[in-house]
Design a protein around this motif. Structure first.
Motif, short mmCIF file in Angstrom:
data_model
loop_
_atom_site.label_atom_id
_atom_site.label_comp_id
_atom_site.label_asym_id
_atom_site.label_seq_id
_atom_site.Cartn_x
_atom_site.Cartn_y
_atom_site.Cartn_z
N ALA A 38 0.83 -1.20 0.00
CA ALA A 38 0.00 0.00 0.00
C ALA A 38 0.87 1.26 0.00
O ALA A 38 0.58 2.22 -0.73
CB ALA A 38 -0.94 -0.01 1.21
N GLN A 50 -4.72 4.70 -3.47
CA GLN A 50 -4.44 4.28 -2.10
C GLN A 50 -5.16 2.98 -1.80
O GLN A 50 -6.29 2.75 -2.24
CB GLN A 50 -4.89 5.36 -1.11
N LEU A 51 -4.48 2.12 -1.06
CA LEU A 51 -5.08 0.89 -0.55
C LEU A 51 -5.35 1.08 0.94
O LEU A 51 -4.43 1.39 1.70
CB LEU A 51 -4.14 -0.30 -0.77
N ARG A 52 -6.60 0.91 1.34
CA ARG A 52 -6.98 1.08 2.74
C ARG A 52 -7.63 -0.20 3.26
O ARG A 52 -8.09 -1.03 2.49
CB ARG A 52 -7.94 2.27 2.89
N VAL A 54 -6.18 -2.72 4.55
CA VAL A 54 -5.43 -3.80 3.91
C VAL A 54 -5.39 -5.03 4.82
O VAL A 54 -5.35 -4.93 6.04
CB VAL A 54 -3.99 -3.35 3.56
N SER A 62 -5.79 -8.39 0.32
CA SER A 62 -6.93 -7.65 -0.22
C SER A 62 -6.99 -6.30 0.46
O SER A 62 -6.39 -6.08 1.52
CB SER A 62 -8.24 -8.42 0.00
N ALA A 63 -7.73 -5.37 -0.17
CA ALA A 63 -7.83 -4.03 0.37
C ALA A 63 -8.98 -3.30 -0.31
O ALA A 63 -9.53 -3.76 -1.31
CB ALA A 63 -6.53 -3.26 0.17
N GLU A 64 -9.32 -2.12 0.22
CA GLU A 64 -10.22 -1.20 -0.45
C GLU A 64 -9.38 -0.25 -1.28
O GLU A 64 -8.34 0.24 -0.83
CB GLU A 64 -11.04 -0.40 0.58
N LEU A 65 -9.82 0.01 -2.53
CA LEU A 65 -9.10 0.92 -3.42
C LEU A 65 -9.77 2.28 -3.38
O LEU A 65 -10.97 2.41 -3.59
CB LEU A 65 -9.11 0.39 -4.85
N ARG A 78 -14.21 5.73 -3.26
CA ARG A 78 -13.82 4.35 -2.97
C ARG A 78 -14.50 3.41 -3.94
O ARG A 78 -15.69 3.53 -4.22
CB ARG A 78 -14.20 4.00 -1.53
N ARG A 82 -13.96 -4.96 -2.59
CA ARG A 82 -12.53 -5.01 -2.33
C ARG A 82 -11.78 -5.49 -3.56
O ARG A 82 -12.37 -6.07 -4.48
CB ARG A 82 -12.23 -5.94 -1.14
#
Length: 263
Positions: A38, A50-52, A54, A62-65, A78, A82
């Motif tokens: 990230a 940004q990856l949040r 994570v 996996s992460a939220e983009l 966002r 995911r």
């Protein structure tokens, strides 16, 4: 008095220390947390990607983009769901499989091949569909026009080489924006459009209208990392009043036309 260690004992001790260091290093590499990835993505994209939230490691996670604008921007968008990734290493390359819950019917495969001081990126042919509203997080002008609709991406023979400067791109990337509308106009939809990127020594960009009352066209090319683009936006006569506000914002007005220019 205690006898000094023999040469063989010292050798065994050095080998044991080396083995321990190698084991710790391998464990750190294999278990490298996803937040390292990230941080790297955020730095590489100048904070726009940004990856949040994570989870997992650099290799599987996996992460939220989230997409954001320039430094100091307050807005962000966002991606629904995911994104997941899996990285596999071979002796001469890395392979990454990337999947987004919302938008990709199958995982995108990316291979990274080190070549001396260069890195080559090879993307398998792919198709995906994304929410156009996601771009609003990138700041001006996207957060002004607040486009709604769907963005379809298709890549064919796409590859790039990075040697410390601008990317050298080959292949084709095609983007189709379907049934666009905006709060700046009461006309829904305004139209559908296609942007085609053709790689090569001088990558070219072409914008064309597929359908709709808002007519967009233009061509551009890259010089290094700088995009030079010249285009025109206009409205069909029956809908000039409904599109006047949008035309005033997206470019410089010249009579009924709006001039689109970059670089």
């Amino acid at each position: 008095m205690t006898a000094p260690p023999t040469r063989s004992a010292r050798g065994l001790w050095l080998w044991a220390c080396a083995g321990a260091c190698f084991g710790v290093g391998a464990a750190l590499l294999l278990l490298a947390p996803a937040r390292w990835l990230a941080a790297g993505l955020e730095q590489f994209s100048d904070g726009h990607l940004q990856l949040r939230q994570v989870q997992g490691t650099v290799w599987t996670g996996s992460a939220e983009l989230v997409l954001t604008g320039p430094h100091g921007s307050l807005g962000a968008t966002r991606l629904p769901g995911r994104v997941q990734w899996r990285v596999q290493a071979a002796w001469d390359h890395l392979t990454m499989a990337l999947q987004a819950d919302c938008c990709m019917p199958q995982a995108l495969s990316l291979r990274v091949l080190p070549q001396g001081r260069r890195l080559q990126f090879i993307v398998d042919d792919s198709e995906s569909t994304w929410p156009m509203a996601l771009l609003s997080g990138l700041g001006t002008p996207w957060n002004t026009v607040q486009l709604e609709g769907v963005l379809q991406l298709r890549s064919r023979g796409l590859r790039a080489v990075w040697a410390g400067g601008p990317l050298q791109v080959d292949g084709e990337l095609q983007m189709e924006a379907r049934d666009l509308h905006s709060p700046l106009s009461t006309l829904k939809p305004m139209g559908s459009y296609r942007v085609t990127l053709d790689g090569g020594a001088r990558p070219r960009l072409q914008l064309e209208t597929l359908s709709g009352s808002l007519q967009l066209s233009g061509q551009g090319h890259w010089t290094g990392s700088q995009l030079h683009f010249d285009g025109v936006a206009s409205a069909l006569p029956a809908h000039e009043a409904e599109l006047a506000n949008l035309l005033n914002i997206i470019g410089r007005r010249e009579g009924p036309r709006s001039i689109l220019k970059a670089g």
